[in-house]
Design a protein around this motif. Sequence first.
Motif, PDB file in Angstrom:
ATOM      1  N   UNK A  40       0.842  -1.207   0.000  1.00 42.94           N
ATOM      2  CA  UNK A  40       0.000   0.000   0.000  1.00 42.94           C
ATOM      3  C   UNK A  40       0.874   1.253   0.000  1.00 42.94           C
ATOM      4  N   UNK A  41       1.955   1.238   0.750  1.00 41.39           N
ATOM      5  CA  UNK A  41       2.836   2.396   0.841  1.00 41.39           C
ATOM      6  C   UNK A  41       3.400   2.787  -0.525  1.00 41.39           C
ATOM      7  N   UNK A  42       3.666   1.806  -1.371  1.00 43.92           N
ATOM      8  CA  UNK A  42       4.232   2.108  -2.675  1.00 43.92           C
ATOM      9  C   UNK A  42       3.194   2.275  -3.785  1.00 43.92           C
ATOM     10  N   UNK A  43       1.951   2.442  -3.408  1.00 43.84           N
ATOM     11  CA  UNK A  43       0.919   2.910  -4.348  1.00 43.84           C
ATOM     12  C   UNK A  43       1.013   4.428  -4.319  1.00 43.84           C
ATOM     13  N   UNK A  44       2.044   4.938  -4.925  1.00 44.85           N
ATOM     14  CA  UNK A  44       2.513   6.300  -4.689  1.00 44.85           C
ATOM     15  C   UNK A  44       1.558   7.413  -5.092  1.00 44.85           C
ATOM     16  N   UNK A  45       0.554   7.125  -5.884  1.00 51.27           N
ATOM     17  CA  UNK A  45      -0.409   8.158  -6.262  1.00 51.27           C
ATOM     18  C   UNK A  45      -1.691   8.087  -5.440  1.00 51.27           C
ATOM     19  N   UNK A  46      -1.737   7.189  -4.505  1.00 50.63           N
ATOM     20  CA  UNK A  46      -2.903   6.973  -3.651  1.00 50.63           C
ATOM     21  C   UNK A  46      -2.641   7.635  -2.299  1.00 50.63           C
ATOM     22  N   UNK A  73      12.738  -4.428  -2.284  1.00 50.18           N
ATOM     23  CA  UNK A  73      11.493  -3.720  -2.627  1.00 50.18           C
ATOM     24  C   UNK A  73      11.547  -2.284  -2.133  1.00 50.18           C
ATOM     25  N   UNK A  74      11.943  -2.103  -0.882  1.00 48.09           N
ATOM     26  CA  UNK A  74      12.005  -0.769  -0.295  1.00 48.09           C
ATOM     27  C   UNK A  74      12.943   0.129  -1.096  1.00 48.09           C
ATOM     28  N   UNK A  79      12.418   6.039  -4.555  1.00 48.67           N
ATOM     29  CA  UNK A  79      12.498   7.212  -5.445  1.00 48.67           C
ATOM     30  C   UNK A  79      11.155   7.552  -6.079  1.00 48.67           C
ATOM     31  N   UNK A  80      10.263   6.584  -6.129  1.00 42.37           N
ATOM     32  CA  UNK A  80       8.948   6.815  -6.754  1.00 42.37           C
ATOM     33  C   UNK A  80       8.007   7.598  -5.853  1.00 42.37           C
ATOM     34  N   UNK A  81       8.280   7.594  -4.559  1.00 40.07           N
ATOM     35  CA  UNK A  81       7.407   8.254  -3.592  1.00 40.07           C
ATOM     36  C   UNK A  81       7.527   9.763  -3.777  1.00 40.07           C
ATOM     37  N   UNK A  82       6.389  10.438  -3.901  1.00 42.78           N
ATOM     38  CA  UNK A  82       6.445  11.872  -4.166  1.00 42.78           C
ATOM     39  C   UNK A  82       5.482  12.698  -3.309  1.00 42.78           C
ATOM     40  N   UNK A  83       4.512  12.083  -2.669  1.00 43.26           N
ATOM     41  CA  UNK A  83       3.607  12.846  -1.815  1.00 43.26           C
ATOM     42  C   UNK A  83       4.347  13.230  -0.530  1.00 43.26           C
ATOM     43  N   UNK A  84       4.311  14.510  -0.178  1.00 41.79           N
ATOM     44  CA  UNK A  84       5.064  15.012   0.980  1.00 41.79           C
ATOM     45  C   UNK A  84       4.833  14.192   2.244  1.00 41.79           C
ATOM     46  N   UNK A 125      18.008  10.084  -1.094  1.00 38.51           N
ATOM     47  CA  UNK A 125      18.240  11.133  -0.092  1.00 38.51           C
ATOM     48  C   UNK A 125      18.781  12.410  -0.729  1.00 38.51           C
ATOM     49  N   UNK A 126      19.701  12.273  -1.673  1.00 35.99           N
ATOM     50  CA  UNK A 126      20.190  13.467  -2.363  1.00 35.99           C
ATOM     51  C   UNK A 126      19.062  14.130  -3.154  1.00 35.99           C
ATOM     52  N   UNK A 127      18.215  13.340  -3.794  1.00 41.08           N
ATOM     53  CA  UNK A 127      17.077  13.898  -4.530  1.00 41.08           C
ATOM     54  C   UNK A 127      16.157  14.684  -3.601  1.00 41.08           C
TER      55      UNK A 127
END
Length: 194
Positions: A40-46, A73-74, A79-84, A125-127
């Motif tokens: 669920x955590x990596x459903x990054x647009x949800x 997996x982690x 890098x795909x995670x984008x929601x603050x 982390x740099x990103x």
Amino acid sequence: MSLEEFYDELNFVDASRENRQKYAQMVLDDMSLFPKLIDVMFRVNDKISCRAAWVFEFVCEHYIYAIVPYLDTFCSNIKKVHLDSAVRPIAKVCSFIGQEYDTKQPNTLKKVLNSKHIELIIEACFDWLIGDQKIAAKAHAMDALFLLGKNHSWVHPQLVQILQQDFPTQSAGYKVRAKRILKKLTPVAINNRQ
């Protein structure tokens, strides 16, 4: 509990510490929920992914070794995670990983954390540090980079450069954390450049 049932349950997670702790305890009591939490955590647009990330952070804070079977997996998905609201807890888990990696005592995480995992965490982390993230995510990224960079000579000079460059334009919170990291790193970074 099925993935769908667990997903529905995560709808009830809120930002309060007590609530996040309650759901983290649910996962700690039934570790078969942990891979579902990661899913669920990596459903990054949800938006529910943010709630899953909050619980994930609390689980890892109490038992960082839960992540060991899921490091591939982690690391390949962070890098795909984008929601603050999801980036901050994931950055904090990267800091937890850095803490375990930096300990002098041998541990399971140090044994299984390979160079590819470390590279992916450092890259993320740099990103986050140079990107448009909020201060909390940047602060955890700084910590993770400081800790993981102790065994990767190119990381600290790059971290010093970014912190010094961004310092004048950042918030007070950023400056406090950056000063602390720079105080530890500046002599190291100078020595690495020579």
